[in-house]
Design an enzyme around this catalytic site. Structure first.
Site, PDB file in Angstrom:
ATOM      1  N   LYS A 264      -9.739  -1.626   4.658  1.00 48.81           N
ATOM      2  CA  LYS A 264     -10.354  -1.666   3.695  1.00 48.81           C
ATOM      3  C   LYS A 264     -11.773  -2.438   3.393  1.00 48.81           C
ATOM      4  O   LYS A 264     -12.737  -2.948   2.993  1.00 48.81           O
ATOM      5  CB  LYS A 264     -10.380  -1.772   1.690  1.00 48.81           C
ATOM      6  CG  LYS A 264      -9.191  -0.496   2.080  1.00 48.81           C
ATOM      7  CD  LYS A 264      -8.494  -0.918   1.085  1.00 48.81           C
ATOM      8  CE  LYS A 264      -7.326   0.916   0.684  1.00 48.81           C
ATOM      9  NZ  LYS A 264      -6.780   0.681  -0.724  1.00 48.81           N
TER      10      LYS A 264
ATOM     11  N   ASP B 179     -10.356   3.264  -6.769  1.00 53.33           N
ATOM     12  CA  ASP B 179      -8.854   2.838  -6.625  1.00 53.33           C
ATOM     13  C   ASP B 179      -8.100   2.320  -8.403  1.00 53.33           C
ATOM     14  O   ASP B 179      -7.188   3.230  -9.106  1.00 53.33           O
ATOM     15  CB  ASP B 179      -7.846   2.140  -6.211  1.00 53.33           C
ATOM     16  CG  ASP B 179      -7.313   2.385  -4.862  1.00 53.33           C
ATOM     17  OD1 ASP B 179      -7.315   3.451  -4.615  1.00 53.33           O
ATOM     18  OD2 ASP B 179      -7.818   1.654  -3.679  1.00 53.33           O
TER      19      ASP B 179
HETATM   20  P1  NAP Z   1       0.212  -5.114  -1.187  1.00 58.29           P
HETATM   21  O1  NAP Z   1      -0.718  -5.333  -1.309  1.00 58.29           O
HETATM   22  O2  NAP Z   1       1.412  -5.608   0.158  1.00 58.29           O
HETATM   23  O3  NAP Z   1       1.408  -5.853  -2.785  1.00 58.29           O
HETATM   24  C1  NAP Z   1       2.673  -5.726  -2.609  1.00 58.29           C
HETATM   25  C2  NAP Z   1       2.861  -6.597  -3.855  1.00 58.29           C
HETATM   26  O4  NAP Z   1       4.365  -6.500  -4.039  1.00 58.29           O
HETATM   27  C3  NAP Z   1       2.419  -8.421  -3.718  1.00 58.29           C
HETATM   28  O5  NAP Z   1       2.343  -8.445  -5.262  1.00 58.29           O
HETATM   29  C4  NAP Z   1       4.165  -7.836  -3.641  1.00 58.29           C
HETATM   30  O6  NAP Z   1       4.088  -9.841  -4.136  1.00 58.29           O
HETATM   31  C5  NAP Z   1       4.938  -7.697  -4.272  1.00 58.29           C
HETATM   32  N1  NAP Z   1       6.244  -7.920  -3.537  1.00 58.29           N
HETATM   33  C6  NAP Z   1       6.457  -7.026  -2.811  1.00 58.29           C
HETATM   34  N2  NAP Z   1       8.048  -7.301  -2.550  1.00 58.29           N
HETATM   35  C7  NAP Z   1       8.336  -8.008  -3.556  1.00 58.29           C
HETATM   36  C8  NAP Z   1       9.784  -8.316  -3.567  1.00 58.29           C
HETATM   37  N3  NAP Z   1      10.715  -8.324  -3.288  1.00 58.29           N
HETATM   38  N4  NAP Z   1       9.290  -9.506  -4.752  1.00 58.29           N
HETATM   39  C9  NAP Z   1       8.640  -9.597  -5.620  1.00 58.29           C
HETATM   40  N5  NAP Z   1       7.222  -9.165  -5.061  1.00 58.29           N
HETATM   41  C10 NAP Z   1       7.344  -8.420  -4.289  1.00 58.29           C
HETATM   42  O7  NAP Z   1       0.556  -3.405  -1.860  1.00 58.29           O
HETATM   43  P2  NAP Z   1      -1.218  -3.093  -2.350  1.00 58.29           P
HETATM   44  O8  NAP Z   1      -0.833  -2.006  -0.999  1.00 58.29           O
HETATM   45  O9  NAP Z   1      -0.792  -3.406  -3.266  1.00 58.29           O
HETATM   46  O10 NAP Z   1       0.606  -1.461  -2.722  1.00 58.29           O
HETATM   47  C11 NAP Z   1       2.060  -1.643  -3.969  1.00 58.29           C
HETATM   48  C12 NAP Z   1       2.117  -0.475  -4.175  1.00 58.29           C
HETATM   49  O11 NAP Z   1       1.247   0.276  -5.325  1.00 58.29           O
HETATM   50  C13 NAP Z   1       2.980   0.176  -2.910  1.00 58.29           C
HETATM   51  O12 NAP Z   1       4.230   1.057  -3.848  1.00 58.29           O
HETATM   52  C14 NAP Z   1       1.855   1.516  -2.644  1.00 58.29           C
HETATM   53  O13 NAP Z   1       1.940   2.694  -2.001  1.00 58.29           O
HETATM   54  C15 NAP Z   1       1.565   1.583  -4.349  1.00 58.29           C
HETATM   55  N6  NAP Z   1      -0.140   1.932  -4.000  1.00 58.29           N
HETATM   56  C16 NAP Z   1      -0.299   2.895  -5.224  1.00 58.29           C
HETATM   57  C17 NAP Z   1      -1.260   3.562  -5.577  1.00 58.29           C
HETATM   58  C18 NAP Z   1      -1.257   5.205  -6.082  1.00 58.29           C
HETATM   59  O14 NAP Z   1      -2.345   5.756  -5.864  1.00 58.29           O
HETATM   60  N7  NAP Z   1      -0.936   5.613  -7.116  1.00 58.29           N
HETATM   61  C19 NAP Z   1      -2.477   2.962  -4.710  1.00 58.29           C
HETATM   62  C20 NAP Z   1      -1.964   1.768  -3.776  1.00 58.29           C
HETATM   63  C21 NAP Z   1      -1.418   1.598  -3.801  1.00 58.29           C
HETATM   64  P3  NAP Z   1       3.541 -11.367  -3.081  1.00 58.29           P
HETATM   65  O15 NAP Z   1       2.387 -11.013  -3.658  1.00 58.29           O
HETATM   66  O16 NAP Z   1       4.473 -12.105  -4.095  1.00 58.29           O
HETATM   67  O17 NAP Z   1       3.982 -10.755  -1.517  1.00 58.29           O
END
Ligand code: NAP
Length: 291
Positions: free
Chosen positions: A71, A108
């Site tokens: 991205k 998004d």
């Molecule tokens: P990302 O950039 O890796 O961000 C992950 C986030 O989750 C960060 O804020 C991280 O905190 C937090 N996190 C992960 N594990 C954790 C834990 N054990 N305890 C506390 N915080 C935790 O991922 P992303 O791309 O934003 O995606 C996040 C979710 O959204 C995924 O499940 C993805 O499938 C979903 N998603 C859905 C859509 C949709 O269209 N519905 C679109 C995009 C993403 P830190 O910053 O502290 O690491």
């Protein structure tokens, strides 16, 4: 589907990309709209995102979706950016322009807001507690700011990314502040609570992730709130179950996925696809994976 020499080609680049729901969503929309288009998944190695953009020019691809890890690279490789993509320095959609240039968009956040509107939930003037500060949270914070949310409080494990995510809401017009993990008041006082962490993925053993916990203390959830989870696999996450038990209204994450894809379709060819057809295609694909 009948392919011909005139069939237009769109697709997604990512790595890995074989698990993507996008081909199911977009091909269902092309069929419903009667368009002679096809959508494919291209596994592009992490270092090759910019080359994929050049290939798009060479092959005259009609549209491109972009997912991790490309991205940011694609945002730097296209010729212009829409305001959300410029704020996020991240592109999930590439659109060929009439002059031959390529414009990068980020759908998004707008897809998230559109999914709330479709569920009858308005954002303007509401207070939001946003759990998480990763890629999804950043796009949501920016979109909440553009949509006139009164306040966006970002709660995250890592404080530096929480501050950067809250700043996006401020830059886009709302007040963004940073909450404290574990402080119930930030969550309880919000009109809308959004889980944008990956916590909850695969909580049904579906193989969609592996984190089965709740992203916040369920004691903070209450009637009169709307609780939204961007995790869509499973559709009913532990958070949404807890929210319903507390009397809150809920919105699952499939709507965001479908609406951001519907916005991509409109950018590519101008027609408005039927989101219920796209939702049904995504549900069929997810059901097939559970078998
Ligand atoms: P990302 O950039 O890796 O961000 C992950 C986030 O989750 C960060 O804020 C991280 O905190 C937090 N996190 C992960 N594990 C954790 C834990 N054990 N305890 C506390 N915080 C935790 O991922 P992303 O791309 O934003 O995606 C996040 C979710 O959204 C995924 O499940 C993805 O499938 C979903 N998603 C859905 C859509 C949709 O269209 N519905 C679109 C995009 C993403 P830190 O910053 O502290 O690491």
């Amino acid at each position: 589907m009948r392919l011909s020499g005139a069939t237009r080609i769109a697709g997604v680049i990512g790595h890995p990309v074989r698990h993507s729901l996008s081909p199911a969503l977009h091909n269902a929309a092309f069929a419903q709209l009667g368009l002679d288009w096809v959508y494919l998944a291209f596994d592009v190695a992490p270092h090759a995102g910019a080359r994929a953009v050049e290939a798009m020019r060479t092959l005259d691809l009609a549209g491109l979706s972009v997912t991790m890890p490309h991205k940011e690279t694609v945002a730097a490789a296209v010729d212009s950016l829409d305001p959300a993509a410029a704020a996020l320095r991240s592109v999930n959609t590439v659109v060929p322009q009439p002059d031959g240039s390529l414009r990068g968009h980020s759908t998004d956040g707008a897809g998230f807001v559109a999914s709330l509107h479709a569920a009858g939930v308005m954002v303007a003037g509401r207070t939001v507690c946003l759990l998480g500060a990763g890629a999804a949270a950043r796009s949501i914070s920016d979109a909440l700011g553009r949509s006139g949310a009164a306040q966006v409080t970002v709660v995250n494990r890592t404080m530096a990314s929480a501050e950067a995510t809250a700043a996006l809401a401020t830059a886009a017009g709302s007040t963004g502040i940073v909450g404290t993990v574990g402080l119930l008041d930030d969550i309880r006082s919000a009109d809308l609570v959004v889980n944008a962490t990956s916590i909850g993925m695969g909580a049904d053993g579906s193989g969609g992730g592996g984190v089965g916990d709740l992203p916040c203390d369920p004691a903070a959830l209450r009637a009169g709130q709307v609780v939204i989870d961007v995790v869509y696999h499973p559709r009913e996450t532990p958070l949404l179950r807890a929210a319903r038990a507390a009397g809150a209204a809920t919105v699952d994450g499939l709507g965001m996925l479908v609406h951001q894809a519907a916005l991509q379709q409109q950018l590519w060819h101008g027609a408005v696809p039927d989101v219920s057809v796209m939702t049904a295609a995504a549900e069929r694909e997810l059901a097939a994976r559970r078998q």
